[in-house]
Design an enzyme around this catalytic site. Structure first.
Site, PDB file in Angstrom:
ATOM      1  N   THR A 196       0.833  -1.205   0.000  1.00 55.30           N
ATOM      2  CA  THR A 196       0.000   0.000   0.000  1.00 55.30           C
ATOM      3  C   THR A 196       0.862   1.247   0.000  1.00 55.30           C
ATOM      4  O   THR A 196       1.927   1.249   0.603  1.00 55.30           O
ATOM      5  CB  THR A 196      -0.839  -0.013   1.301  1.00 55.30           C
ATOM      6  N   VAL A 225     -12.558  -5.471   3.158  1.00 52.72           N
ATOM      7  CA  VAL A 225     -11.978  -4.141   3.325  1.00 52.72           C
ATOM      8  C   VAL A 225     -10.783  -4.277   4.266  1.00 52.72           C
ATOM      9  O   VAL A 225     -10.876  -4.931   5.303  1.00 52.72           O
ATOM     10  CB  VAL A 225     -13.018  -3.163   3.913  1.00 52.72           C
ATOM     11  N   ASP A 227      -7.183  -2.317   6.144  1.00 53.10           N
ATOM     12  CA  ASP A 227      -6.978  -1.247   7.125  1.00 53.10           C
ATOM     13  C   ASP A 227      -6.871   0.137   6.493  1.00 53.10           C
ATOM     14  O   ASP A 227      -7.142   1.150   7.148  1.00 53.10           O
ATOM     15  CB  ASP A 227      -5.679  -1.506   7.895  1.00 53.10           C
ATOM     16  N   GLY A 248       0.882  -3.807   4.882  1.00 48.57           N
ATOM     17  CA  GLY A 248       0.965  -5.215   5.251  1.00 48.57           C
ATOM     18  C   GLY A 248      -0.437  -5.783   5.366  1.00 48.57           C
ATOM     19  O   GLY A 248      -1.382  -5.241   4.785  1.00 48.57           O
TER      20      GLY A 248
HETATM   21  C1  SD4 Z   1      -4.636  -4.184   3.080  1.00 47.49           C
HETATM   22  N1  SD4 Z   1      -2.837  -3.023   4.156  1.00 47.49           N
HETATM   23  O1  SD4 Z   1      -5.569  -4.054   2.315  1.00 47.49           O
HETATM   24  C2  SD4 Z   1      -3.414  -3.318   2.880  1.00 47.49           C
HETATM   25  C3  SD4 Z   1      -2.501  -4.001   1.942  1.00 47.49           C
HETATM   26  C4  SD4 Z   1      -1.077  -3.610   2.079  1.00 47.49           C
HETATM   27  O2  SD4 Z   1       1.124  -4.009   1.795  1.00 47.49           O
HETATM   28  O3  SD4 Z   1      -0.667  -2.707   2.663  1.00 47.49           O
HETATM   29  N2  SD4 Z   1      -0.172  -4.294   1.620  1.00 47.49           N
HETATM   30  O4  SD4 Z   1      -4.622  -5.003   3.994  1.00 47.49           O
END
Ligand code: SD4
Length: 341
Positions: A196, A225, A227, A248
Site C-alpha cells: 500500500t 476491506v 486497514d 501489510g
Molecule cells: C490491506 N494493508 O488491504 C493493505 C494491503 C497492504 O502491503 O498494505 N499491503 O490489507
C-alpha cells in the site's frame, strides 16, 4: 504510465548512491536533517520515492500537507502501474478490482472510501467525502455513486496483466498472503500481492496530513476491506503529536487500531521508531503464530519532522523527501526479533 520494474531499479540505484540521513541506520531519522522550510514528506515502499517527488513541489512552495499527500497518492494511483495501488491493482478472487483509500489532516478532518470500483483516484473521492459530506466513509456502490456525482469518471481498472495473473491464480485458488521479502525487487518476476502507499507530510506551517491508498490484498474475498481506509488502523494524524500509516496484512492493523496506537505512543513520549516497534510487538503478542507468516509495517512522522519505521519481517522500505532531496529510499532494518529493545 511508468514501468514498475524499471522504476524500482532506478530508485534502488539512486538509494544506494546516497548517503543515508543521520539516524537512518537505527531505523529513524532525526529532526535536524529537516529542511529549509521545515517541510518533509515520507512514504511507504520503493514507489514512495515517486509519490514523494510528486508531493514535494506542493510543500516546497508553501502548500498544505493535505494537498501534498493527495498529490503524492494520486501519482501512485494513476501514473504508477503496479499491482497494488490504483489503476493497475490486482483484483479480488472474483476478478473485480476494488480500491480502498483514506485521507486525514492533523485537525481530525478525515474521509475514506472502501471497495470502490472503476474509479482511478479513490484518495480524491475520500477527500470529497471529507470536505463535502457530513460523513467519514462511503463504501461500494454508494461510494461510486457519490464519485460519479462529484464528476469522477468510470474507467475499467483490470489490466490485461492483472487479468492474466488472476487467471493463473484461479488454477489453484490458494489464498495465501505473501511476506514482501518475496517481492519483485528481491526475486525478479516474483510479484508481491500487497503493498500500500501510505504517505505522511509535514508542511512549512507545521501542520501534518496523511493518505493511504491500495487495491488491498490480491485475490481477497469480494467485499473485503483492509486497514487502509479505516481511520486509526491504516492511517492516523494529530497535529499535537504526529502521523502514522501502515502497510501489510490489514487485518492485523484493524485488530490493534494500530496507526492510532502509534500516534498515542508518540504522545506518551516515544520516538517514532519506538512507537512503531511497540505497535509491532502488540501485533505479535496477539497473534504469535500468524505473525510468523504475515508482514506488518509501520511508518511514523512526528510533529518535529522525526521519522521512524518498524516492520515485522525484513523487506520493508520507505522513502523520505525534504529540502528538494526526494530520492532517499531507506530499508527499515528494524524488524521484530522477539528480544527486548
Ligand atoms: C490491506 N494493508 O488491504 C493493505 C494491503 C497492504 O502491503 O498494505 N499491503 O490489507
Amino acid at each position: 504510465m511508468s514501468n514498475r520494474r524499471q522504476f524500482l531499479q532506478t530508485s534502488l540505484m539512486a538509494a544506494t548512491a546516497l548517503a543515508l540521513p543521520r539516524g537512518a541506520a537505527a531505523g529513524g531519522i532525526d529532526a535536524k536533517t529537516a529542511t529549509s522550510n521545515g517541510a518533509r514528506v515520507v512514504s511507504t515502499w520503493d514507489f514512495g520515492v515517486g509519490a514523494n517527488q510528486a508531493a514535494w513541489p506542493v510543500l516546497a512552495k508553501g502548500g498544505s500537507a493535505l494537498d501534498a499527500v493527495e498529490t503524492g497518492a494520486r501519482w501512485a494511483e494513476g501514473d504508477l502501474c503496479n499491482s497494488t495501488v490504483g489503476r493497475c491493482g490486482y483484483p479480488d478472487r472474483d476478478g473485480v478490482v476494488t480500491l480502498d483509500a483514506s485521507i486525514m489532516d492533523g485537525d481530525g478532518r478525515c474521509g475514506a472510501v472502501a471497495a470502490l470500483q472503476d474509479i482511478v483516484h479513490p484518495v480524491s473521492v475520500a477527500r470529497r467525502v471529507m470536505e463535502r459530506t457530513p460523513h467519514v466513509m462511503l463504501v461500494g456502490e454508494g461510494a461510486q455513486q457519490f464519485a460519479l456525482q462529484q464528476g469522477f469518471v468510470k474507467e475499467q481498472l483490470r489490466t490485461k496483466e492483472a487479468e492474466q495473473a488472476w487467471r493463473e491464480w484461479l488454477k489453484k485458488s490458494e489464498y495465501k498472503p505473501q511476506i514482501n521479502a518475496e517481492r519483485a525487487a528481491v526475486k525478479p518476476g516474483n510479484k508481491e500481492n500487497h503493498d500500500t502507499l501510505g504517505i505522511l507530510a509535514l508542511d512549512a506551517s507545521g501542520k501534518l496530513a496523511g493518505a493511504c491508498t491500495t487495491s488491498g490484498m490480491a485475490w481477497k474475498l469480494h467485499g473485503r476491506v483492509g486497514d487502509s481506509p479505516i481511520i486509526g488502523a491504516g492511517l492516523y494524524i494529530d497535529n499535537e503529536v504526529g502521523a502514522a500509516t501502515a502497510s501489510g496484512v490489514g487485518e492485523e492493523m484493524i485488530r490493534n487500531a494500530a496507526s492510532f496506537l502509534v500516534v498515542e505512543l508518540m504522545r506518551q513520549g516515544r520516538t517514532p521508531m519506538d512507537a512503531c516497534r511497540e505497535a509491532i510487538e502488540r501485533v505479535v503478542r496477539k497473534r504469535p503464530v500468524a505473525s510468523k507468516t504475515l508482514q506488518v509495517c509501520f511508518l511514523a512522522l512526528n510533529k518535529h519532522g522525526e521519522v521512524g519505521a518498524f516492520a515485522l519481517h525484513k523487506g520493508f522500505v520507505y522513502a523520505v523527501c525534504d529540502a528538494g532531496k526526494c530520492d532517499a529510499l531507506l530499508e527499515s532494518r528494524s524488524v521484530y526479533t522477539g528480544k527486548p529493545a
